[in-house]
Design a protein around this motif. Sequence first.
Motif, PDB file in Angstrom:
ATOM      1  N   ARG A  97     -42.016  -2.986  46.022  1.00 53.95           N
ATOM      2  CA  ARG A  97     -42.005  -1.523  46.172  1.00 53.95           C
ATOM      3  C   ARG A  97     -42.451  -1.066  47.839  1.00 53.95           C
ATOM      4  NH1 ARG A  97     -40.366   1.452  41.583  1.00 53.95           N
ATOM      5  NH2 ARG A  97     -41.016   0.655  39.612  1.00 53.95           N
ATOM      6  N   HIS A 129     -41.059  -1.138  50.639  1.00 49.64           N
ATOM      7  CA  HIS A 129     -40.349  -0.287  51.110  1.00 49.64           C
ATOM      8  C   HIS A 129     -40.342   1.104  50.620  1.00 49.64           C
ATOM      9  CE1 HIS A 129     -38.179  -1.849  47.803  1.00 49.64           C
ATOM     10  NE2 HIS A 129     -37.379  -1.057  47.792  1.00 49.64           N
ATOM     11  N   GLN A 130     -40.592   1.363  49.698  1.00 47.87           N
ATOM     12  CA  GLN A 130     -40.864   2.849  49.023  1.00 47.87           C
ATOM     13  C   GLN A 130     -42.025   3.346  49.293  1.00 47.87           C
ATOM     14  OE1 GLN A 130     -39.660   0.991  44.527  1.00 47.87           O
ATOM     15  NE2 GLN A 130     -40.048   3.469  44.708  1.00 47.87           N
ATOM     16  N   THR A 136     -41.704   4.609  53.079  1.00 47.88           N
ATOM     17  CA  THR A 136     -40.702   5.743  53.294  1.00 47.88           C
ATOM     18  C   THR A 136     -41.554   7.015  52.670  1.00 47.88           C
ATOM     19  OG1 THR A 136     -39.428   5.266  51.382  1.00 47.88           O
ATOM     20  CG2 THR A 136     -38.683   4.582  53.548  1.00 47.88           C
ATOM     21  N   GLN A 149     -43.131   7.678  49.611  1.00 40.25           N
ATOM     22  CA  GLN A 149     -43.216   7.540  48.251  1.00 40.25           C
ATOM     23  C   GLN A 149     -44.562   7.069  47.781  1.00 40.25           C
ATOM     24  OE1 GLN A 149     -39.890   6.102  45.858  1.00 40.25           O
ATOM     25  NE2 GLN A 149     -38.893   5.886  48.221  1.00 40.25           N
ATOM     26  N   GLU A 192     -33.082  -3.533  51.362  1.00 39.34           N
ATOM     27  CA  GLU A 192     -33.941  -2.462  50.616  1.00 39.34           C
ATOM     28  C   GLU A 192     -34.563  -1.772  51.644  1.00 39.34           C
ATOM     29  OE1 GLU A 192     -34.889  -4.483  46.169  1.00 39.34           O
ATOM     30  OE2 GLU A 192     -36.395  -4.396  47.647  1.00 39.34           O
ATOM     31  N   GLU A 209     -33.373   2.134  52.122  1.00 35.58           N
ATOM     32  CA  GLU A 209     -34.443   3.028  51.525  1.00 35.58           C
ATOM     33  C   GLU A 209     -34.861   3.930  52.717  1.00 35.58           C
ATOM     34  OE1 GLU A 209     -36.564   4.294  48.527  1.00 35.58           O
ATOM     35  OE2 GLU A 209     -35.690   2.249  48.284  1.00 35.58           O
ATOM     36  N   GLU A 245     -31.923   6.572  53.212  1.00 34.46           N
ATOM     37  CA  GLU A 245     -31.762   7.591  52.353  1.00 34.46           C
ATOM     38  C   GLU A 245     -32.740   8.443  52.500  1.00 34.46           C
ATOM     39  OE1 GLU A 245     -30.603   6.651  47.692  1.00 34.46           O
ATOM     40  OE2 GLU A 245     -32.919   7.322  47.723  1.00 34.46           O
ATOM     41  N   SER A 276     -32.459  -3.205  45.246  1.00 31.73           N
ATOM     42  CA  SER A 276     -32.527  -1.629  45.245  1.00 31.73           C
ATOM     43  C   SER A 276     -31.787  -1.205  46.548  1.00 31.73           C
ATOM     44  CB  SER A 276     -33.775  -0.937  44.954  1.00 31.73           C
ATOM     45  OG  SER A 276     -34.651  -1.302  46.094  1.00 31.73           O
ATOM     46  N   GLY A 296     -31.863   1.844  47.918  1.00 30.49           N
ATOM     47  CA  GLY A 296     -32.151   3.390  47.878  1.00 30.49           C
ATOM     48  C   GLY A 296     -32.636   3.558  46.449  1.00 30.49           C
ATOM     49  N   ARG A 297     -32.887   5.199  46.195  1.00 31.28           N
ATOM     50  CA  ARG A 297     -33.070   5.513  44.881  1.00 31.28           C
ATOM     51  C   ARG A 297     -32.033   5.602  43.830  1.00 31.28           C
ATOM     52  NH1 ARG A 297     -36.883   3.228  43.292  1.00 31.28           N
ATOM     53  NH2 ARG A 297     -36.495   1.990  45.374  1.00 31.28           N
TER      54      ARG A 297
END
Length: 402
Positions: A46, A48-49, A52, A54, A161, A165, A168, A329, A331-332
């Motif tokens: 996660r 990459h999340q 960005t 998150q 990913e 990410e 988006e 993934s 993006g979400r």
Amino acid sequence: MQHRIIVLGAGYAGAVAAGRLAKRLRREDVAITLVNAEPDFVERVRMHQLATGQNLRPRPFREMFAGTGVELKLAEVTAVDVDRRTVTVTDADSAEAQELAYDSLVYALGSHWNTHGVPGTAEHAHEIAGRPGALRLRERLARLEAGEPVVVVGGGLTGLEAATEIAEARPDLDVALAARGSLGDWLSPKGRGHLRDVCAGLGITVHENTAVTRVDADHVTTADGTSVPAAVTVWTTGFAVHPIARATTLEVSDTGQIVVDATMRSVSHPDVYAVGDAAMAMGPGDKPLRMSCASGTPAAWHAADTLAARLTGGKLPNASLRYFNQCISLGRKEGLIQYVTADDRAVRAALTGRLAALYKELVCKGAAWGVANPTLGMPTRRRPVVGSGTRAQEPSAVDAEA
């Protein structure tokens, strides 16, 4: 006296191995020490999340391993002496060096980003192979103004990913992806088509068959001399393993990974097991398992089970390490589940769209749950360690497999 087991590294593979060993073996027979530099589990899949903006749920190891019998030692591993069976660590609090002795070692120090020696990469590029790098990238992306260019170098799973990410989360940025081959060239036709559609929908410029040969503060240079603007460069061209194994007398591969047999045990030192990215393990079709959570977690299960079986005189498990799918993934809201053969080659079938994104999210949550609940969901019967009245010693390879 107890049999001393040290597990180095608490990524997916190391944390799972420590918890599974605690479930398989009796506390009075073994002392399990898990050595890790950070106090919290890092969901590497996660990063990459996190980059960005998150926020990820914190997962402290002390809570995860409370009551399991696993002793957590927050320290950095600085050396391993496999001939003396010792590990040298630097304590996270006192910064003092300490030597730990073991009877069995599980080496799971994992990997970090690989610059491949490309000039300027270490100085100017960002990486998301770990939390510190992801947080640095998060801070840098937050400072970018609308229209500024971001180039993600690397067209593998991590690169895909990261690019989707970022695009988006920040549709105001000019996001590009540089891939050495064609976009998703290892995927099925359905998978490739969906990937192209998602990249186009997110406004990602794809530079195919493009090798980046230099990174500067405001651009990257490709093999044909083209300059691609980049206020931020994200480098995702693969991983390099921790260098400590190469500095030992362990047999390692050209990549520095520890060469192991079918039970994840070192071929040169039978009291050492290697799991995750640190291991050169052969899978179906005599192909090395790729560096991934999909390889590391089942390898950790297998290593823990075989080590426990050898210590207790039990029957060695006959597990088959194989692949079923690649979960990406995008993006979400979008995802791609590429179904593969046992040796990781794409087949025609692929799951795409929102359902694939939900599938990937369940996979990520399941992996984290398995680490956060290391002794749940497994048989509770524990067998005594052979010879535990003194210092239990692992049987020889011949005895164990007779």
